[in-house]
Write an enzyme that holds these catalytic residues in place. Structure first.
Site, PDB file in Angstrom:
ATOM      1  CG  MET A   1    -118.171 100.613 -56.122  1.00  0.00           C
ATOM      2  SD  MET A   1    -116.709 101.664 -56.403  1.00  0.00           S
ATOM      3  CE  MET A   1    -115.887 101.434 -54.865  1.00  0.00           C
TER       4      MET A   1
ATOM      5  CD  GLU B   1    -124.183  97.540 -62.236  1.00  0.00           C
ATOM      6  OE1 GLU B   1    -124.519  97.620 -63.447  1.00  0.00           O
ATOM      7  OE2 GLU B   1    -124.809  98.066 -61.299  1.00  0.00           O
TER       8      GLU B   1
ATOM      9  N   GLY C   1    -117.144  98.611 -65.003  1.00  0.00           N
ATOM     10  CA  GLY C   1    -116.070  98.529 -64.014  1.00  0.00           C
ATOM     11  C   GLY C   1    -115.396  99.881 -63.913  1.00  0.00           C
ATOM     12  CB  SER C   2    -112.749 101.478 -65.981  1.00  0.00           C
ATOM     13  OG  SER C   2    -111.855 100.405 -65.831  1.00  0.00           O
TER      14      SER C   2
ATOM     15  CG  PHE D   1    -114.944  91.177 -60.743  1.00  0.00           C
ATOM     16  CD1 PHE D   1    -114.890  89.840 -61.105  1.00  0.00           C
ATOM     17  CD2 PHE D   1    -114.796  92.133 -61.742  1.00  0.00           C
ATOM     18  CE1 PHE D   1    -114.715  89.461 -62.424  1.00  0.00           C
ATOM     19  CE2 PHE D   1    -114.611  91.771 -63.072  1.00  0.00           C
ATOM     20  CZ  PHE D   1    -114.568  90.429 -63.416  1.00  0.00           C
TER      21      PHE D   1
ATOM     22  CD  GLU E   1    -111.359 101.438 -53.058  1.00  0.00           C
ATOM     23  OE1 GLU E   1    -112.296 102.255 -52.942  1.00  0.00           O
ATOM     24  OE2 GLU E   1    -111.385 100.473 -53.841  1.00  0.00           O
TER      25      GLU E   1
ATOM     26  NE  ARG F   1     -80.386  76.792 -56.117  1.00  0.00           N
ATOM     27  CZ  ARG F   1     -80.614  75.487 -56.255  1.00  0.00           C
ATOM     28  NH1 ARG F   1     -80.761  74.707 -55.190  1.00  0.00           N
ATOM     29  NH2 ARG F   1     -80.693  74.951 -57.464  1.00  0.00           N
TER      30      ARG F   1
ATOM     31  N   GLY G   1     -85.381  80.814 -59.356  1.00  0.00           N
ATOM     32  CA  GLY G   1     -85.355  79.730 -60.342  1.00  0.00           C
ATOM     33  C   GLY G   1     -86.645  78.922 -60.282  1.00  0.00           C
TER      34      GLY G   1
ATOM     35  N   GLY H   1    -109.538  98.621 -57.368  1.00  0.00           N
ATOM     36  CA  GLY H   1    -109.374  99.938 -56.729  1.00  0.00           C
ATOM     37  C   GLY H   1    -109.227 101.048 -57.766  1.00  0.00           C
TER      38      GLY H   1
HETATM   39  C1  FAD Z   1    -109.984  90.152 -57.123  1.00  0.00           C
HETATM   40  C2  FAD Z   1    -110.861  91.336 -57.398  1.00  0.00           C
HETATM   41  C3  FAD Z   1    -111.528  91.954 -56.338  1.00  0.00           C
HETATM   42  C4  FAD Z   1    -112.387  93.027 -56.585  1.00  0.00           C
HETATM   43  N1  FAD Z   1    -113.110  93.557 -55.552  1.00  0.00           N
HETATM   44  C5  FAD Z   1    -114.083  94.462 -55.827  1.00  0.00           C
HETATM   45  C6  FAD Z   1    -114.988  94.902 -54.802  1.00  0.00           C
HETATM   46  O1  FAD Z   1    -114.880  94.495 -53.636  1.00  0.00           O
HETATM   47  N2  FAD Z   1    -115.974  95.763 -55.147  1.00  0.00           N
HETATM   48  C7  FAD Z   1    -116.128  96.232 -56.427  1.00  0.00           C
HETATM   49  O2  FAD Z   1    -117.039  97.018 -56.645  1.00  0.00           O
HETATM   50  N3  FAD Z   1    -115.284  95.851 -57.400  1.00  0.00           N
HETATM   51  C8  FAD Z   1    -114.284  94.976 -57.136  1.00  0.00           C
HETATM   52  N4  FAD Z   1    -113.443  94.558 -58.140  1.00  0.00           N
HETATM   53  C9  FAD Z   1    -113.612  95.082 -59.483  1.00  0.00           C
HETATM   54  C10 FAD Z   1    -112.505  96.005 -59.945  1.00  0.00           C
HETATM   55  O3  FAD Z   1    -112.557  97.219 -59.255  1.00  0.00           O
HETATM   56  C11 FAD Z   1    -112.651  96.159 -61.468  1.00  0.00           C
HETATM   57  O4  FAD Z   1    -112.272  94.907 -62.029  1.00  0.00           O
HETATM   58  C12 FAD Z   1    -111.817  97.282 -62.034  1.00  0.00           C
HETATM   59  O5  FAD Z   1    -112.323  98.529 -61.630  1.00  0.00           O
HETATM   60  C13 FAD Z   1    -111.777  97.254 -63.570  1.00  0.00           C
HETATM   61  O6  FAD Z   1    -113.062  97.143 -64.108  1.00  0.00           O
HETATM   62  P1  FAD Z   1    -113.369  95.995 -65.202  1.00  0.00           P
HETATM   63  O7  FAD Z   1    -112.883  94.709 -64.668  1.00  0.00           O
HETATM   64  O8  FAD Z   1    -114.782  96.096 -65.606  1.00  0.00           O
HETATM   65  O9  FAD Z   1    -112.436  96.369 -66.419  1.00  0.00           O
HETATM   66  P2  FAD Z   1    -112.796  97.395 -67.619  1.00  0.00           P
HETATM   67  O10 FAD Z   1    -113.427  98.615 -67.091  1.00  0.00           O
HETATM   68  O11 FAD Z   1    -113.488  96.640 -68.683  1.00  0.00           O
HETATM   69  O12 FAD Z   1    -111.342  97.773 -68.121  1.00  0.00           O
HETATM   70  C14 FAD Z   1    -110.491  96.798 -68.739  1.00  0.00           C
HETATM   71  C15 FAD Z   1    -109.132  97.416 -68.949  1.00  0.00           C
HETATM   72  O13 FAD Z   1    -109.266  98.481 -69.888  1.00  0.00           O
HETATM   73  C16 FAD Z   1    -108.340  99.494 -69.595  1.00  0.00           C
HETATM   74  N5  FAD Z   1    -109.069 100.773 -69.396  1.00  0.00           N
HETATM   75  C17 FAD Z   1    -110.292 100.955 -68.867  1.00  0.00           C
HETATM   76  N6  FAD Z   1    -110.631 102.261 -68.867  1.00  0.00           N
HETATM   77  C18 FAD Z   1    -109.585 102.912 -69.416  1.00  0.00           C
HETATM   78  C19 FAD Z   1    -109.310 104.288 -69.669  1.00  0.00           C
HETATM   79  N7  FAD Z   1    -110.196 105.252 -69.380  1.00  0.00           N
HETATM   80  N8  FAD Z   1    -108.138 104.599 -70.258  1.00  0.00           N
HETATM   81  C20 FAD Z   1    -107.240 103.641 -70.554  1.00  0.00           C
HETATM   82  N9  FAD Z   1    -107.439 102.341 -70.327  1.00  0.00           N
HETATM   83  C21 FAD Z   1    -108.582 101.979 -69.757  1.00  0.00           C
HETATM   84  C22 FAD Z   1    -107.597  99.069 -68.339  1.00  0.00           C
HETATM   85  O14 FAD Z   1    -106.389  98.432 -68.687  1.00  0.00           O
HETATM   86  C23 FAD Z   1    -108.533  98.066 -67.696  1.00  0.00           C
HETATM   87  O15 FAD Z   1    -107.855  97.124 -66.866  1.00  0.00           O
HETATM   88  C24 FAD Z   1    -112.542  93.514 -57.902  1.00  0.00           C
HETATM   89  C25 FAD Z   1    -111.835  92.923 -58.953  1.00  0.00           C
HETATM   90  C26 FAD Z   1    -111.016  91.842 -58.711  1.00  0.00           C
HETATM   91  C27 FAD Z   1    -110.321  91.195 -59.884  1.00  0.00           C
END
Ligand code: FAD
Length: 381
Positions: A127, A129, A133-134, A158, A246, A272, A343, A367
């Site tokens: 999903m 890019e 992400g979010s 990711f 999920e 300990r 520690g 997730g």
């Molecule tokens: C180890 C790992 C494994 C992963 N595996 C997968 C996978 O298998 N498939 C896949 O598709 N993705 C995967 N991901 C991606 C993951 O789902 C995304 O990193 C996550 O959804 C957040 O998107 P982003 O990193 O773009 O953060 P962003 O969307 O840029 O968000 C950054 C931060 O902004 C804050 N934020 C964002 N939106 C809001 C909101 N509406 N309100 C308040 N705060 C907000 C949150 O604190 C968030 O952490 C993986 C990520 C990691 C690190």
């Protein structure tokens, strides 16, 4: 320890737990350190897991699965956490299997599920890019219909199981004029696919044995028959329907980690000696562990109710979001406090609590970030 037993446990699951424990101890745990160094699990481990009946445990037998329930997946994840075998990406594989089971055509189920159950076909879901992400509606990956094929262009990042993946469930835009209804899930078979490229395995804080990668699609021609469910524009609805699965799965890892942190830290604090007595004799230690034990129990009871409701097909997105954010928040808090009680040894990788600390952090991010979980819950107020 408390005499509480999860209400979904039964004799058959106890036997499965025994088998899972043996499998994890003999086939996964001994390789964990090497896998962390090479940043991925050996493909052979997937085949062994398939042969031992550890994959697709809750997929019907007619599609090659073990015909169990989500409780079998729970038991397997608990055993992985118990043995510090965080690298094996079975939960993501299972999530993809459920997309196929719940939304695929009969031909799609028959094509992919049995091979996934045997561990011959490793699955990933793509999903995220670099720019989305979010906010999944910002996804730019395009799939354009051209005769009997889709031509896919885009970049995903990711992606768990990304290096090993034979089958990637790609979220792509099939109709840019639509918003939510413009997305589809396309199952990409990666073997020898021109234009498909796996980037380097990304360096992470924890979960180092998980092959988390960037994936590149450059004019990839994928048969139109690989459109999940065979109807365009269903992608978001398909994803949304399976999110409780999920998110509960992430909560299962979180609660298992809380329980394990409590167990190993209690044992450590008994052994300990500080200021001439056991660390456990200090009131701060006893209070911290009493708090952790309370959290572990509350989390377990809540999670068990989610597990039962998921098995019954009654778990709603709001409750699953509560489970995901709260248990992962508690996981990070409890593991941090347990590390403190170790520690300096807690900062050494040879102590399991150290690895758990590094592995935990991402649980609050993937997730669906925990802030997104609270948004979902808040909408129900
Ligand atoms: C180890 C790992 C494994 C992963 N595996 C997968 C996978 O298998 N498939 C896949 O598709 N993705 C995967 N991901 C991606 C993951 O789902 C995304 O990193 C996550 O959804 C957040 O998107 P982003 O990193 O773009 O953060 P962003 O969307 O840029 O968000 C950054 C931060 O902004 C804050 N934020 C964002 N939106 C809001 C909101 N509406 N309100 C308040 N705060 C907000 C949150 O604190 C968030 O952490 C993986 C990520 C990691 C690190």
């Amino acid at each position: 320890m408390s005499a509480y037993v999860s209400p979904w446990m039964d004799e058959e699951l106890a036997m499965f737990r025994e088998a899972a424990r043996k499998f994890v101890a003999s086939e996964l745990a001994p390789h964990e350190e090497r896998w962390r160094k090479q940043q991925r699990v050996d493909r052979e481990a997937w085949r062994r897991a398939g042969a031992a009946g550890m994959l697709l445990t809750d997929i019907p037998q007619q599609y090659g699965g073990a015909g169990g329930t989500f409780a079998h997946e729970v038991v397997l994840v608990e055993e992985l956490v118990r043995a510090s075998a965080a690298s094996f990406g079975a939960p993501v594989h299972s999530i993809v299997a459920h997309y196929i089971l719940n939304h695929g055509t009969e031909a799609q189920k028959a094509r992919w599920l049995p091979a996934m159950a045997r561990g011959e076909c490793i699955a990933a879901v793509a999903m995220t890019e670099p720019g989305a992400g979010s906010d999944l509606q910002g996804i730019k990956t395009r799939a354009v219909r051209d005769g009997d094929h889709y031509v896919i262009n885009g970049t995903k990042t990711f992606i768990s199981n990304g290096y090993n993946a034979d089958l990637v469930c790609v979220v792509a835009q099939t109709d840019p004029t639509q918003r939510v209804a413009g997305f589809s899930l396309i199952m990409v078979e990666t073997d020898g696919l021109p234009g498909y490229r796996v980037g380097r395995i990304l360096e992470k804080l924890g979960q180092k044995g998980q092959d988390t990668c960037e994936l590149f699609f450059d004019d990839c021609r994928v048969p139109a028959a690989n459109l999940l469910g065979a109807i365009e524009g269903q992608g978001f609805y398909q994803l949304m329907q399976d999110l409780p699965y999920e998110r509960t799965s992430i909560a299962v890892t979180a609660v298992a980690a809380i329980e394990r942190a409590l167990e190993i830290t209690t044992a450590y604090a008994k052994e300990r000696t500080v200021f001439g007595k056991a660390l456990l004799k200090l009131q701060n230690t006893r209070f911290k562990l009493a708090e952790a034990k309370t959290v572990a129990h509350v989390a377990r009871v809540f999670l068990d109710s989610c597990i039962q409701r998921l098995i019954a097909g009654e778990l709603d997105a709001v409750t699953a979001s509560m489970a995901k954010w709260w248990t992962t928040e508690m996981q990070c808090q409890v593991v941090d406090e347990c590390l403190q009680l170790h520690g300096g040894y807690g900062y050494m990788l040879e102590y399991p609590i150290c690895q758990m600390y590094a592995d935990s952090r991402v649980q609050k991010i993937y997730g669906g970030a925990n802030e997104i979980m609270k948004e979902i819950i808040a909408r129900s107020l």
